[in-house]
Design a protein around this motif. Structure first.
Motif, short mmCIF file in Angstrom:
data_model
loop_
_atom_site.label_atom_id
_atom_site.label_comp_id
_atom_site.label_asym_id
_atom_site.label_seq_id
_atom_site.Cartn_x
_atom_site.Cartn_y
_atom_site.Cartn_z
N GLY A 107 56.06 -1.19 50.10
CA GLY A 107 54.99 -1.29 48.49
C GLY A 107 54.64 -2.55 49.38
N THR A 108 55.44 -3.78 49.60
CA THR A 108 55.83 -5.52 49.26
C THR A 108 55.01 -5.39 50.53
OG1 THR A 108 58.28 -4.81 48.75
CG2 THR A 108 56.80 -6.93 48.99
N VAL A 109 54.47 -5.00 51.61
CA VAL A 109 53.16 -5.61 52.67
C VAL A 109 51.77 -4.64 52.01
CG1 VAL A 109 52.23 -4.27 54.44
CG2 VAL A 109 54.44 -5.09 54.29
N LEU A 110 52.06 -3.65 50.70
CA LEU A 110 50.58 -3.29 50.26
C LEU A 110 50.15 -4.57 49.88
CD1 LEU A 110 50.35 0.34 50.54
CD2 LEU A 110 49.69 -1.65 52.20
N THR A 111 51.50 -4.60 48.52
CA THR A 111 50.82 -5.84 46.98
C THR A 111 50.40 -7.26 48.20
OG1 THR A 111 53.11 -4.90 46.30
CG2 THR A 111 51.98 -6.41 45.46
N PHE A 130 50.85 -16.63 40.07
CA PHE A 130 52.04 -15.46 40.29
C PHE A 130 51.61 -14.65 39.55
CE2 PHE A 130 55.86 -14.38 38.32
CZ PHE A 130 56.39 -14.87 38.77
N TRP A 131 52.74 -13.45 39.96
CA TRP A 131 52.20 -11.64 39.01
C TRP A 131 53.95 -11.20 38.75
CZ3 TRP A 131 51.21 -12.18 44.32
CH2 TRP A 131 52.08 -11.73 45.50
N ASP A 132 53.75 -10.73 38.46
CA ASP A 132 55.12 -10.37 37.45
C ASP A 132 55.66 -8.89 38.91
OD1 ASP A 132 57.08 -9.46 34.93
OD2 ASP A 132 56.55 -7.66 36.34
N TYR A 186 50.52 -14.11 33.29
CA TYR A 186 51.03 -13.41 34.47
C TYR A 186 50.27 -11.90 34.26
CZ TYR A 186 52.39 -18.30 35.37
OH TYR A 186 52.23 -19.69 35.33
N PRO A 187 49.65 -11.12 34.89
CA PRO A 187 49.64 -9.56 35.13
C PRO A 187 50.21 -9.04 36.21
CG PRO A 187 48.43 -10.55 36.71
CD PRO A 187 48.78 -11.95 35.71
N SER A 188 51.49 -7.99 35.61
CA SER A 188 51.76 -7.29 36.29
C SER A 188 51.18 -7.33 37.57
CB SER A 188 51.77 -5.38 35.54
OG SER A 188 52.24 -4.57 36.68
N TYR A 189 51.95 -6.25 39.13
CA TYR A 189 51.07 -6.37 40.09
C TYR A 189 50.31 -4.73 39.75
CZ TYR A 189 54.69 -2.73 41.50
OH TYR A 189 55.41 -1.97 42.05
N VAL A 190 50.89 -3.92 39.22
CA VAL A 190 50.03 -2.40 38.87
C VAL A 190 48.52 -3.14 38.15
CG1 VAL A 190 49.56 -0.63 37.42
CG2 VAL A 190 52.22 -1.69 38.92
N HIS A 212 46.45 -5.98 38.55
CA HIS A 212 45.48 -6.70 39.43
C HIS A 212 45.69 -6.39 40.56
CE1 HIS A 212 44.60 -10.70 36.72
NE2 HIS A 212 44.10 -9.06 36.12
N ILE A 213 47.01 -5.96 41.42
CA ILE A 213 47.04 -5.64 42.95
C ILE A 213 47.01 -4.14 43.30
CG2 ILE A 213 48.50 -5.68 44.80
CD1 ILE A 213 48.96 -8.28 43.46
#
Length: 676
Positions: free
Chosen positions: A221-225, A400-402, A430-434, A436-437
């Motif tokens: 999940g972190t790789v994709l993020t 930066f993202w949450d 700052y956006p949640s990674y959900v 914006h990503i």
């Protein structure tokens, strides 16, 4: 050394096992401070002694009382098994059916010391993600599973095995609920009190549903993020020479080091717990470790200049690292960080999830139990300092993202400058990674699909890897949209990298992100592989609860839901109910997980593939619902990706009929109506 057969015999009572207490040389959960009244302490003792015959109470009562006062919970260390806790090959479990044996395989993987964060406290990850509340529950569950037939269902109430109940072959063999507390009482303080009394439990996500596969899941999940963060924020496909700064190297956050290298960037990760740091270094997930900020800066500059992939663990506090990066910018004008985030256990900041910068790790653990009020104050002061440093770098162009760990939520509660003016209460500066990503990916139906080869044979995993890659490649050849194609290729690359980097810790498992079409096709192909003998034993399908449909979490999974329903939990509950009657082998519904107790409802499943036609039908029906439920919800709340995805699905499946929303295209109509 206990055998698996002995573990399945039930609680060892005659004679009682020796009380060895806490083991030395392994990590232990932080001491909890539930502040029970005298009456509540008595209840906690009564509740723990209910598992044992009354003639043993005179021996166990003082022992359990001591645990409660020393550690804030009764773990029953005397009953910690002496067997080798790992995912044994499925045929070794003495069960009456393979479904029960598969559950045993998964439970023991969750408690494997190589996998679990605090194995003696039955914590798999996240600082407080319990598999069970105490060791008596473990023994009883293993006994029930060994006796279970295909006409029984085991019912679990927050770690407590209520028992085996008459059921039928098509029903789930196991139904789990964790932390289902009345909403008005779903607060942190109430949780600490109720957990100490042994009446509820925090199952995190895959800890309490027995579906954790080690840190590989979050590596993926972190790789994709990180890859998608590079695309969105930096406009690049290649992250060479880019720097990702973050913190946390625990059960989940430990994945960040390996993910940074696979993504091709420079990862600098701060961690206060030396044991966690050394564990990741010994695993080969961290390339280098240091306790020197000077070395961090020198190495960072060198790696950035040479565009080399690097994972560097800093043994120290993240606040010091962030403030040093600010100092470097102020002195040289050089912005050293391109991307930033945080993966400390901020869902649990006052009980070991976040170490304030004013204290070292040992001092923090001592103050947390001796003076929790002062500790609370220092945590909030530290969060304000961390945000101040991040804000200064962000103002200069760092993104930066949450990461969905409640970092910004807790920073807001601490009075830090994270407010987003004019936004809803679930949004921050700052956006949640959900948001914006990963949100658009969820809306396409993609999410963390996984499988476990219960033979324990790496050759079976290699076969399933080949099957999954072939399925995705064939899907691309048949024709998919550009956005779906990109995700398929990212996951084909992931499988290749996962094998190269040897990411298996514990069970022989793999994870990838796939949509509904891909999940069903992979499941059916694996089931055929079992039927044909190419895979030697059953395979358990599962997913992270952190998925398109499994979780209602306004600060993470559903943070990109803007129709006002972000705080509604219908989706997660419907997901579990729907999975249960469409063929899941087991289902789980939890309060808490990821962002913390009372902040989220999430659900998961396990499905055993055994090569049969029955397993094929279950997979087709259940996996389709497990994805389409979430896509339909996102469609109704305004996602264009979800709208297109669900429309395409309805074209292919005439049984599928979803209520489609009509969009308000002219806001002046609303304004005029409200003015009148």
């Amino acid at each position: 050394m206990s055998s698996l057969k002995e573990i399945c015999n039930g609680l060892p009572l005659n004679p009682l096992p020796e009380n060895r207490g806490r083991k030395n040389g392994i990590p232990h959960a932080p001491v909890r401070t539930p502040n029970l009244t005298a009456h509540e302490e008595k209840l906690a003792l009564k509740n723990s002694l209910r598992y044992f015959p009354s003639d043993l109470h005179v021996v166990l009562a003082p022992e359990f009382a001591k645990e409660l006062r020393l550690y804030g919970h009764i773990y029953m260390y005397r009953f910690c098994p002496q067997t080798e806790m790992r995912a044994h090959p499925i045929q070794e479990y003495p069960c009456k059916n393979i479904q029960a044996a598969a559950v045993m395989h998964m439970i023991m993987n969750n408690l494997d010391p190589a996998v679990a964060q605090f194995p003696q406290e039955l914590v798999t990850y996240g600082g407080n993600g319990q598999v069970f509340s105490n060791w008596a529950q473990f023994w009883l569950v293993m006994h029930y599973l060994s006796e279970m037939t295909e006409e029984q269902t085991l019912v679990m109430y927050s770690g407590h095995p209520l028992g085996l109940f008459p059921s039928h072959r098509s029903a789930p063999r196991l139904v789990i609920t964790n932390g289902m507390v009345i909403p008005n009482y779903s607060s942190r303080d109430e949780y600490e009190r109720m957990f100490a009394m042994g009446v509820t439990m925090y199952g995190q996500m895959t800890a309490g549903s027995y579906c954790y596969i080690g840190p590989q899941g979050i590596v993926h999940g972190t790789v994709l993020t990180v890859l998608n963060a590079g695309r969105r924020y930096l406009g690049v496909e290649n992250l060479s020479g880019k720097v990702f700064v973050t913190s946390g190297l625990g059960g989940m956050s430990g994945a960040q080091a390996k993910a940074a290298v696979i993504a091709g960037c420079v990862g600098i990760i701060a961690e206060v717990d030396e044991a966690a740091l050394l564990k990741r270094h010994q695993q080969g997930w961290l390339m280098e470790i240091t306790n020197s900020l000077d070395y961090c800066i020198i190495r960072l500059r060198e790696a950035k200049k040479k565009k080399m992939a690097l994972s560097l663990g800093y043994h120290g506090n993240a606040v010091d690292l962030w403030e040093r990066l600010v100092e470097e910018f102020s002195t040289t004008g050089e912005l050293l960080a391109d991307l930033g985030s945080d993966q400390t256990s901020c869902h649990n900041p006052f009980n070991g999830g976040y170490c304030p910068v004013q204290l070292n790790f040992k001092e923090a653990n001592q103050l947390m139990s001796s003076n929790p009020v002062k500790f609370h104050t220092l945590v909030q002061e530290s969060l304000r300092r961390q945000v101040t440093a991040i804000n200064k770098l962000s103002d200069q162009g760092m993104f930066f993202w949450d990461y969905g760990n409640a970092f910004l939520l807790e920073a807001q509660r601490a009075g830090a400058d994270v407010e987003k003016r004019g936004a809803s209460k679930s949004e921050f500066r700052y956006p949640s990674y959900v948001q914006h990503i990963m949100g658009d990916i969820f809306s396409l139906g993609f999410g963390p699909f996984r499988w476990v080869c219960t033979s324990g044979n790496p050759e079976d995993l290699a076969t399933t890897d080949f099957i999954a890659t072939s399925v995705l490649e064939e899907a691309v050849l048949q024709g998919v949209s550009a956005s779906v194609k990109q995700q398929y290729y990212d996951n084909i690359r992931w499988i290749q990298e996962a094998r190269r980097h040897n990411l298996v810790v514990g069970s022989q498992a793999r994870i990838l992100y796939s949509d509904q079409k891909g999940r069903v096709a992979i499941a059916l192909a694996i089931n055929r592989g079992i039927a044909e003998g190419r895979i030697k034993a059953p395979v358990v399908l599962s997913r992270d609860h952190h998925d398109v449909s499994g979780t209602d979490s306004p600060y993470r999974e559903t943070s990109n839901i803007y129709d006002g329903s972000a705080f509604c939990a219908d989706m997660a509950v419907q997901n579990v109910i729907g999975d249960s009657f469409r063929g899941a082998t087991w289902v789980a519904l939890h309060n808490g997980g990821g962002v913390g107790w009372g902040e989220v409802i999430n659900g998961g499943f396990g499905l055993v593939l055994d090569g049969s036609a029955d397993a094929e039908e279950r997979a087709k029906m259940m996996l389709s619902w497990d994805v389409s439920n979430g896509v339909a919800r996102r469609c109704w709340s305004g996602s264009n990706n979800a709208y297109e995805t669900i429309c395409q699905a309805m074209e292919k499946d005439k049984k599928l009929k979803v209520t489609l929303p009509h969009k308000v295209v002219d806001d002046s109509i609303l304004e005029q109506a409200l003015c009148c």
